[in-house]
Design an enzyme around this catalytic site. Structure first.
Site, PDB file in Angstrom:
ATOM      1  N   SER A  91      21.667  13.308   4.618  1.00  0.00           N
ATOM      2  CA  SER A  91      20.786  12.191   4.939  1.00  0.00           C
ATOM      3  C   SER A  91      21.384  11.430   6.107  1.00  0.00           C
ATOM      4  CB  SER A  91      20.622  11.259   3.731  1.00  0.00           C
ATOM      5  OG  SER A  91      19.706  10.225   4.018  1.00  0.00           O
ATOM      6  N   HIS A  95      20.748   4.125  14.424  1.00  0.00           N
ATOM      7  CA  HIS A  95      20.312   2.834  14.963  1.00  0.00           C
ATOM      8  C   HIS A  95      20.835   2.685  16.397  1.00  0.00           C
ATOM      9  CE1 HIS A  95      18.674   1.275  11.210  1.00  0.00           C
ATOM     10  NE2 HIS A  95      19.779   1.632  10.583  1.00  0.00           N
ATOM     11  N   HIS A 105      15.370   8.649  11.145  1.00  0.00           N
ATOM     12  CA  HIS A 105      15.890   8.985   9.818  1.00  0.00           C
ATOM     13  C   HIS A 105      15.522  10.428   9.522  1.00  0.00           C
ATOM     14  CE1 HIS A 105      14.625   9.595   5.525  1.00  0.00           C
ATOM     15  NE2 HIS A 105      15.887   9.285   5.339  1.00  0.00           N
ATOM     16  N   ARG A 109      17.277  17.997   1.141  1.00  0.00           N
ATOM     17  CA  ARG A 109      17.964  17.911  -0.143  1.00  0.00           C
ATOM     18  C   ARG A 109      17.496  19.011  -1.094  1.00  0.00           C
ATOM     19  NH1 ARG A 109      14.177  14.083   0.730  1.00  0.00           N
ATOM     20  NH2 ARG A 109      12.445  13.972  -0.745  1.00  0.00           N
ATOM     21  N   HIS A 144       5.753  14.224  16.904  1.00  0.00           N
ATOM     22  CA  HIS A 144       4.864  14.883  15.949  1.00  0.00           C
ATOM     23  C   HIS A 144       4.612  16.343  16.315  1.00  0.00           C
ATOM     24  CE1 HIS A 144       3.688  11.880  12.962  1.00  0.00           C
ATOM     25  NE2 HIS A 144       3.929  10.991  13.910  1.00  0.00           N
ATOM     26  N   HIS A 174       4.072  -4.562   0.439  1.00  0.00           N
ATOM     27  CA  HIS A 174       4.225  -6.017   0.501  1.00  0.00           C
ATOM     28  C   HIS A 174       4.013  -6.555   1.916  1.00  0.00           C
ATOM     29  CE1 HIS A 174       8.199  -4.725   1.821  1.00  0.00           C
ATOM     30  NE2 HIS A 174       8.495  -5.949   2.186  1.00  0.00           N
ATOM     31  N   GLY A 257      25.244   6.145  -9.970  1.00  0.00           N
ATOM     32  CA  GLY A 257      26.627   5.756  -9.719  1.00  0.00           C
ATOM     33  C   GLY A 257      27.188   6.368  -8.467  1.00  0.00           C
ATOM     34  N   GLY A 258      26.354   6.571  -7.481  1.00  0.00           N
ATOM     35  CA  GLY A 258      26.788   7.170  -6.228  1.00  0.00           C
ATOM     36  C   GLY A 258      27.735   6.270  -5.455  1.00  0.00           C
ATOM     37  N   ARG A 259      28.232   6.795  -4.353  1.00  0.00           N
ATOM     38  CA  ARG A 259      29.189   6.051  -3.530  1.00  0.00           C
ATOM     39  C   ARG A 259      28.426   5.030  -2.684  1.00  0.00           C
ATOM     40  NH1 ARG A 259      32.017   6.782   1.569  1.00  0.00           N
ATOM     41  NH2 ARG A 259      34.200   6.160   1.356  1.00  0.00           N
TER      42      ARG A 259
END
Length: 306
Positions: A91, A95, A105, A109, A144, A174, A257-259
């Site tokens: 992943s 920036h 991005h 996976r 695209h 939102h 509980g990932g890093r």
């Protein structure tokens, strides 16, 4: 199966980092290898900061194991509850310094969920998307078109399907706006067998840097003002909002509980919010909202402009 995927993901990570270093010409990626306790996983986080082109670029590889699928994974797939799992992927979030250069991005996976006495359930996911601050038609069309080129060998219906999924996924309810101009997003991919699915994932993964590098090279040295920099920082706030409120990968990582440092490396180093900000009518900033933050068929409809 797992070793084959892991080898590809590490080579993809290395290639992307090499190419981004070439574009930047100044900074290099640090390598941060890490391990979770009790054999629960490991990874290689690579981060570039304070570069000529990139303010921060993070490219993360991880493989994690768990006894139970977390809520973020079983909400739509209740049959996965109670299964142990292995998840691995790459992943990245880039920036740039320049407001005229878009944030990007990408993610690819693989998951496999297993339970004694039952067949394993496996699937791939991934995609890539682009978040401009000052948009250019030609960049959107190129992005695209490259995404479509990655999909077309696997069927003409693939690009439209995964483009729409990307538009739907990166919608911020939102705010009633898209995060950017989209690209590709897919999940739960196992149709057609492992070899075909893995070939498609490699096509998408390999196409990310083909789509992004020409755009960043074109825009990274564009002159800009402090006003434009402040708008970039304001719009980065939307990136933070999406990642912390909606992003399934972020939620999955935190729930398992990932890093934390690796999970949150996607967040921009500088960002600002402004109460009830509205761009000036007919301004370049307003153009982003009017034209680029709505789902659009860039390939078939855009005229293309500099």
């Amino acid at each position: 199966m797992i070793d084959q995927i892991k080898q590809y993901l590490l080579s993809l990570q290395a290639d992307i980092c090499t190419q981004l270093e070439q574009v930047d010409g100044q900074a290099t990626f640090i390598k941060d290898e890490w391990e979770k306790p009790n054999g629960a996983g490991n990874g290689l986080t690579r981060v570039l900061t304070k570069g000529s082109a990139f303010e921060q670029a993070g490219v993360n590889f991880s493989i994690v194991h768990g006894d139970n699928m977390p809520a973020s994974a079983t909400a739509l797939r209740p049959e996965l509850a109670g299964r142990n799992f292995t998840a691995l992927g790459v992943s990245l979030v880039i920036h740039p310094n320049n407001p005229y250069a878009p944030t990007s991005h990408a993610n690819v996976r693989f998951f496999i969920a297993e339970k004694d006495g039952e067949d394993p359930i496996w699937w791939f996911g991934g995609g890539f998307d682009l978040t401009p601050y000052y948009g250019f038609d030609e960049d959107a069309v190129f992005w695209h078109q490259t995404a479509k080129n990655a999909c077309d060998p696997f069927g003409k219906e693939v690009y439209p399907k995964y483009k729409k999924w990307c538009d739907d996924y990166f919608y911020m309810k939102h705010r009633d706006e898209q995060r950017g101009i989209g690209g590709l997003f897919f999940d739960d991919l196992n149709e057609g067998g492992f070899d075909q699915c893995f070939a498609f994932v490699r096509s998408v993964g390999d196409s990310y840097i083909k789509a992004y590098r020409p755009i960043i090279e074109k825009r990274k040295d564009t002159p800009f003002t402090d006003h434009e920099r402040q708008f970039q920082l304001y719009r980065r706030g939307r990136y933070v909002e999406f990642n912390l409120v909606y992003d399934r990968g972020t939620l999955f990582g935190l729930q398992t509980g990932g890093r934390t440092e690796s999970i949150l490396m996607s967040l921009p180093p500088l960002v600002r919010w402004e109460y009830q900000y509205e761009p000036e009518p007919n301004s370049p900033e307003a153009q982003l909202y009017v034209k680029f933050l709505k789902p659009y068929d860039w390939i078939n409809n855009a005229k293309g402009s500099a």
